[in-house]
Design a protein around this motif. Sequence first.
Motif, PDB file in Angstrom:
ATOM      1  N   ALA A 190     -18.597  17.417 -23.310  1.00  0.00           N
ATOM      2  CA  ALA A 190     -19.870  16.754 -23.004  1.00  0.00           C
ATOM      3  C   ALA A 190     -20.849  17.790 -22.491  1.00  0.00           C
ATOM      4  O   ALA A 190     -20.445  18.805 -21.904  1.00  0.00           O
ATOM      5  N   ALA A 214     -24.267  14.843 -26.024  1.00  0.00           N
ATOM      6  CA  ALA A 214     -25.197  15.510 -25.119  1.00  0.00           C
ATOM      7  C   ALA A 214     -26.132  14.444 -24.558  1.00  0.00           C
ATOM      8  O   ALA A 214     -26.609  13.572 -25.295  1.00  0.00           O
ATOM      9  N   SER A 215     -26.366  14.494 -23.256  1.00  0.00           N
ATOM     10  CA  SER A 215     -27.274  13.552 -22.597  1.00  0.00           C
ATOM     11  C   SER A 215     -28.363  14.369 -21.915  1.00  0.00           C
ATOM     12  O   SER A 215     -28.073  15.173 -21.022  1.00  0.00           O
ATOM     13  N   THR A 265     -24.781  17.955 -20.436  1.00  0.00           N
ATOM     14  CA  THR A 265     -25.954  17.322 -19.842  1.00  0.00           C
ATOM     15  C   THR A 265     -27.051  18.363 -19.645  1.00  0.00           C
ATOM     16  O   THR A 265     -26.770  19.545 -19.457  1.00  0.00           O
ATOM     17  N   SER A 312     -23.316  10.656 -20.907  1.00  0.00           N
ATOM     18  CA  SER A 312     -22.652  11.798 -21.542  1.00  0.00           C
ATOM     19  C   SER A 312     -21.218  11.465 -21.930  1.00  0.00           C
ATOM     20  O   SER A 312     -20.602  12.184 -22.725  1.00  0.00           O
TER      21      SER A 312
END
Length: 267
Positions: free
Chosen positions: A154, A184-185, A156, A75
């Motif tokens: 960020a 975005a992760s 997640t 992220s």
Amino acid sequence: MSTIAAAISVTAAAAASSHGGGRRHRRGSVAVRCSSAADERQALFSRIAPVYDQLNDVLSLGQHRTWKRICVSWSMAKRGDRVLDLCCGSGDLAFLLSQKVGIEGEVMAVDFSRQQLQTAASRQEQRWKSCYKNIKWIEGDALDLPFPDRYFDAVTVGYGLRNVVDKPKAMREICRVLQPGSRASILDFNKSSSFFTASLQSWAIDNVVVPLASSYGLTEEYKYLKSSISEYLTGEELEKLAKEAGFSSAKHYELGGGLMGDLVATR
């Protein structure tokens, strides 16, 4: 934090005004429901909340912790950032993000299950670190986030996008609240195009996951895994979804021998 209930009682206005600027969300409450399907999934996650962490450790042989660290690392969250952990569950990613951004940063952890949030808030009290003061637990809807545009550095999502009833809308919301150039992760089970990997995954659910869950009285709750994965998107489809939602780039990475996957999308 005086009480767990207070810890998850956050309004959209408070979230939007803590740093100022951006678009005010039209709702004053973050507790929003979207459909009967969403209600069913909310009820499911509320039922499994008491044993969710223990089952994750056993079922993955502890490997889920490695995958979650990878998700947070990708992220690109850094000290002082304002970050969102969407579908936060019992808080694993939120705690990792908290350590990344430090006391100067801010973590908004959103989930639609109040029981999961209560578990997360309890863990926050039990495993106290000074940086954990930066986490706010918010009961809310992934399809209607209570934050202004370009609010986060960020985002997640851990094992959540697969369970959202409208994935394109959820992805657009994630894109909306991200700063340009931010990431975005999104970590989840991988819907593999490999026959061997898909067969192994299916066998493990039928012969390991469901039998173990049944020992906790959660047979039906974990049977849903197989259908939810089959109805999910492949890595290539997730990349396409992200780009259609407005992300400038997206790349899906397989983890755990192809059993898991992480989508990294840049706004």
